[in-house]
Design a protein around this motif. Structure first.
Motif, PDB file in Angstrom:
ATOM      1  N   ALA A 272       0.824  -1.215   0.000  1.00 16.77           N
ATOM      2  CA  ALA A 272       0.000   0.000   0.000  1.00 16.77           C
ATOM      3  C   ALA A 272       0.854   1.261   0.000  1.00 16.77           C
ATOM      4  CB  ALA A 272      -0.935   0.002   1.212  1.00 16.77           C
ATOM      5  N   ARG A 273       2.070   1.171   0.567  1.00 11.07           N
ATOM      6  CA  ARG A 273       2.976   2.318   0.565  1.00 11.07           C
ATOM      7  C   ARG A 273       3.802   2.383  -0.711  1.00 11.07           C
ATOM      8  NH1 ARG A 273       5.410  -0.016   4.558  1.00 11.07           N
ATOM      9  NH2 ARG A 273       7.397   0.664   3.727  1.00 11.07           N
ATOM     10  N   GLY A 274       3.696   1.374  -1.570  1.00  9.01           N
ATOM     11  CA  GLY A 274       4.453   1.383  -2.812  1.00  9.01           C
ATOM     12  C   GLY A 274       5.832   0.791  -2.700  1.00  9.01           C
ATOM     13  N   GLU A 275       6.093  -0.097  -1.713  1.00  9.34           N
ATOM     14  CA  GLU A 275       7.412  -0.705  -1.557  1.00  9.34           C
ATOM     15  C   GLU A 275       7.642  -1.690  -2.697  1.00  9.34           C
ATOM     16  OE1 GLU A 275      11.048  -2.139  -0.306  1.00  9.34           O
ATOM     17  OE2 GLU A 275       9.363  -3.423  -0.850  1.00  9.34           O
ATOM     18  N   ARG A 276       8.713  -1.505  -3.448  1.00  4.90           N
ATOM     19  CA  ARG A 276       8.864  -2.200  -4.723  1.00  4.90           C
ATOM     20  C   ARG A 276       9.175  -3.684  -4.578  1.00  4.90           C
ATOM     21  NH1 ARG A 276      14.468   0.225  -7.324  1.00  4.90           N
ATOM     22  NH2 ARG A 276      15.912  -0.522  -5.722  1.00  4.90           N
ATOM     23  N   ARG A 277       9.897  -4.079  -3.505  1.00  8.50           N
ATOM     24  CA  ARG A 277      10.185  -5.514  -3.349  1.00  8.50           C
ATOM     25  C   ARG A 277       8.915  -6.289  -3.051  1.00  8.50           C
ATOM     26  NH1 ARG A 277      13.915  -5.708   1.527  1.00  8.50           N
ATOM     27  NH2 ARG A 277      12.376  -4.154   2.159  1.00  8.50           N
ATOM     28  N   THR A 278       8.101  -5.760  -2.135  1.00 13.50           N
ATOM     29  CA  THR A 278       6.886  -6.481  -1.770  1.00 13.50           C
ATOM     30  C   THR A 278       5.858  -6.444  -2.896  1.00 13.50           C
ATOM     31  OG1 THR A 278       6.133  -4.484  -0.607  1.00 13.50           O
ATOM     32  CG2 THR A 278       7.201  -6.195   0.709  1.00 13.50           C
ATOM     33  N   GLN A 279       5.874  -5.397  -3.716  1.00 17.12           N
ATOM     34  CA  GLN A 279       5.006  -5.390  -4.895  1.00 17.12           C
ATOM     35  C   GLN A 279       5.349  -6.554  -5.823  1.00 17.12           C
ATOM     36  OE1 GLN A 279       5.837  -1.402  -6.287  1.00 17.12           O
ATOM     37  NE2 GLN A 279       3.901  -0.606  -5.511  1.00 17.12           N
ATOM     38  N   LEU A 280       6.644  -6.784  -6.021  1.00 15.32           N
ATOM     39  CA  LEU A 280       7.065  -7.883  -6.886  1.00 15.32           C
ATOM     40  C   LEU A 280       6.661  -9.228  -6.296  1.00 15.32           C
ATOM     41  CD1 LEU A 280       8.600  -9.174  -9.229  1.00 15.32           C
ATOM     42  CD2 LEU A 280      10.713  -8.851  -7.946  1.00 15.32           C
ATOM     43  N   VAL A 281       6.886  -9.412  -4.998  1.00 10.52           N
ATOM     44  CA  VAL A 281       6.564 -10.698  -4.371  1.00 10.52           C
ATOM     45  C   VAL A 281       5.059 -10.960  -4.404  1.00 10.52           C
ATOM     46  CG1 VAL A 281       6.567 -11.945  -2.171  1.00 10.52           C
ATOM     47  CG2 VAL A 281       8.621 -10.749  -2.925  1.00 10.52           C
TER      48      VAL A 281
ATOM     49  N   LEU B 193      -4.759   0.011 -13.425  1.00 10.25           N
ATOM     50  CA  LEU B 193      -4.710  -0.170 -11.981  1.00 10.25           C
ATOM     51  C   LEU B 193      -3.372   0.299 -11.416  1.00 10.25           C
ATOM     52  CD1 LEU B 193      -6.233  -1.207  -9.521  1.00 10.25           C
ATOM     53  CD2 LEU B 193      -5.326  -3.498  -9.999  1.00 10.25           C
ATOM     54  N   ALA B 194      -2.287   0.087 -12.164  1.00  5.30           N
ATOM     55  CA  ALA B 194      -0.969   0.537 -11.713  1.00  5.30           C
ATOM     56  C   ALA B 194      -0.942   2.063 -11.563  1.00  5.30           C
ATOM     57  CB  ALA B 194       0.111   0.087 -12.694  1.00  5.30           C
ATOM     58  N   ARG B 195      -1.566   2.757 -12.495  1.00  7.15           N
ATOM     59  CA  ARG B 195      -1.623   4.217 -12.391  1.00  7.15           C
ATOM     60  C   ARG B 195      -2.412   4.644 -11.152  1.00  7.15           C
ATOM     61  NH1 ARG B 195      -1.818   3.687 -18.134  1.00  7.15           N
ATOM     62  NH2 ARG B 195      -4.098   3.637 -18.158  1.00  7.15           N
ATOM     63  N   LYS B 196      -3.476   3.920 -10.845  1.00  6.03           N
ATOM     64  CA  LYS B 196      -4.253   4.222  -9.642  1.00  6.03           C
ATOM     65  C   LYS B 196      -3.410   3.974  -8.394  1.00  6.03           C
ATOM     66  CE  LYS B 196      -8.478   3.033  -7.138  1.00  6.03           C
ATOM     67  NZ  LYS B 196      -7.785   2.836  -5.864  1.00  6.03           N
ATOM     68  N   TYR B 197      -2.686   2.858  -8.359  1.00  5.96           N
ATOM     69  CA  TYR B 197      -1.832   2.567  -7.212  1.00  5.96           C
ATOM     70  C   TYR B 197      -0.781   3.657  -7.019  1.00  5.96           C
ATOM     71  CZ  TYR B 197      -3.672  -2.194  -6.679  1.00  5.96           C
ATOM     72  OH  TYR B 197      -4.465  -3.281  -6.451  1.00  5.96           O
ATOM     73  N   GLU B 198      -0.220   4.141  -8.113  1.00 10.73           N
ATOM     74  CA  GLU B 198       0.787   5.195  -8.017  1.00 10.73           C
ATOM     75  C   GLU B 198       0.176   6.466  -7.429  1.00 10.73           C
ATOM     76  OE1 GLU B 198       4.050   7.546 -10.822  1.00 10.73           O
ATOM     77  OE2 GLU B 198       2.452   6.375 -11.752  1.00 10.73           O
ATOM     78  N   ALA B 199      -1.014   6.835  -7.905  1.00 10.56           N
ATOM     79  CA  ALA B 199      -1.674   8.032  -7.387  1.00 10.56           C
ATOM     80  C   ALA B 199      -2.040   7.862  -5.912  1.00 10.56           C
ATOM     81  CB  ALA B 199      -2.929   8.325  -8.211  1.00 10.56           C
ATOM     82  N   ASP B 200      -2.522   6.670  -5.554  1.00  8.34           N
ATOM     83  CA  ASP B 200      -2.879   6.416  -4.152  1.00  8.34           C
ATOM     84  C   ASP B 200      -1.658   6.514  -3.253  1.00  8.34           C
ATOM     85  OD1 ASP B 200      -5.465   6.004  -4.960  1.00  8.34           O
ATOM     86  OD2 ASP B 200      -5.394   3.810  -4.820  1.00  8.34           O
TER      87      ASP B 200
END
Length: 338
Positions: free
Chosen positions: A115-124, A179-186
């Motif tokens: 939810a904070r946009g952490e890139r490692r956990t996004q990949l996992v 959805l990725a664009r929404k996640y980035e804005a959030d």
């Protein structure tokens, strides 16, 4: 009584100041390479409940700096800090639980980190969603999360995204990009709403000076119906604050499978090999071979590497023959020279 009430917050602030200073002293010692002094500084603070000190103790035990490496102890310190909302500890605790195979326990922590946009956990988490590994398959959200991770510069995410492009239909990929664009804005809105980050020097990174950069999690999800993916590598965690768990998008139906190509010609008995994946459970490696092995034309080899089993096909006469077998396999594949 009114004066007493007003004095309580001030007293608490005065009591907290030396602890914060001591944590910084430990970080200074760590930076100089005096890891034992750093640990001696942090331990009483961590026992007393200081989240920064708890996170730093987790790093020390994880890396074996100032103490003997002890992963269970590291995970427990990360847990103590994570339950207090320490952002970096949330990241590390979720990833550590995943590596330990405790995916149900890892999931809520991974969601907080994502939810904070952490890139490692996004990949996992994206890989888990693609493979239906401990969660319901959701290729749209998987593509969105791995896209965000790739956009933030994680090389392994870009490699995984290229694999996904071969299997996820165009419609779902486009939904994932939206959805990725929404996640980035959030994530940006969330960052703007959070209080100022912790003071510099409160915590230590995963890669201390004078030490080799430690590798991050190397999850090996179970074989998927179509194309199992694996992820590896890490970067130093961010220092953002935790956030609420995002609401998952609805699961999407997998597309109808395409006809399998003709089997590759039989291998000639050469010394070239191809690697089709690395798995924590050997049964997953054998399941993948049952799905794709006949297409390679090679012979299976299950190579042990610590707790991981590497699935390889052997018997190719040249690099070009091995590359052709990789193409026939239609999964993530690496040519291994003799």
């Amino acid at each position: 009584m009114r004066n007493a009430c007003l004095l309580l917050p001030v007293a608490a602030l005065l009591a907290a100041a030396p602890a914060a200073a001591d944590v910084k002293q430990g970080v200074d010692a760590w930076t100089r390479g005096d890891y034992k002094a750093a640990v001696q500084t942090w331990r009483p603070l961590a026992v007393a409940g200081n989240a920064d000190a708890q996170f730093n103790m987790g790093q020390a035990y994880k890396l074996g700096r100032g103490v003997q490496a002890d992963l269970p102890a590291a995970i427990e310190w990360f847990r103590k800090a994570a339950v207090q909302g320490h952002a970096q500890a949330i990241d590390n605790y979720g990833l550590a639980l995943f590596q330990e195979g405790k995916k149900a326990e890892a999931l809520p922590w991974l969601e907080k980190s994502v939810a904070r946009g952490e890139r490692r956990t996004q990949l996992v988490l994206g890989t888990m969603l693609f493979n239906a590994d401990g969660v319901a398959r959701d290729w749209t959200r998987a593509y969105a999360l791995v896209t965000r991770s790739s956009q933030q510069g994680l090389p392994q995410a870009s490699q995984t995204l290229a694999q996904m492009d071969r299997y996820i239909p165009e419609v779902q990929r486009q939904q994932g990009l939206t959805l990725a664009r929404k996640y980035e804005a959030d994530a940006r809105a969330l960052a703007a709403s959070l209080p100022a980050p912790r003071a510099p020097g409160a915590t230590v990174n995963s890669a201390p000076p004078r030490a080799a950069t430690p590798t991050g999690p190397s999850p090996a999800p179970a074989a998927a119906t179509r194309a199992p993916l694996t992820t590896s590598g890490s970067t130093p965690p961010s220092a953002a604050s935790p956030a609420a768990t995002p609401r998952p998008t609805p699961a999407v139906a997998a597309p109808r499978p395409t006809p399998a190509p003709a089997p590759a010609p039989a291998a000639s008995g050469g010394n070239w090999r191809i690697q089709l994946g690395a798995f924590r459970d050997e049964s997953n490696a054998r399941n993948l071979w049952a799905q794709v092995g006949s297409r390679t034309g090679g012979s299976p080899s299950y190579v042990k590497a610590g707790a991981v089993t590497r699935l390889q096909a052997t018997g190719f006469a040249s690099r070009s023959a091995a590359q052709a077998a990789c193409a026939k396999a239609r999964v993530s594949c690496v040519v291994v020279a003799p």
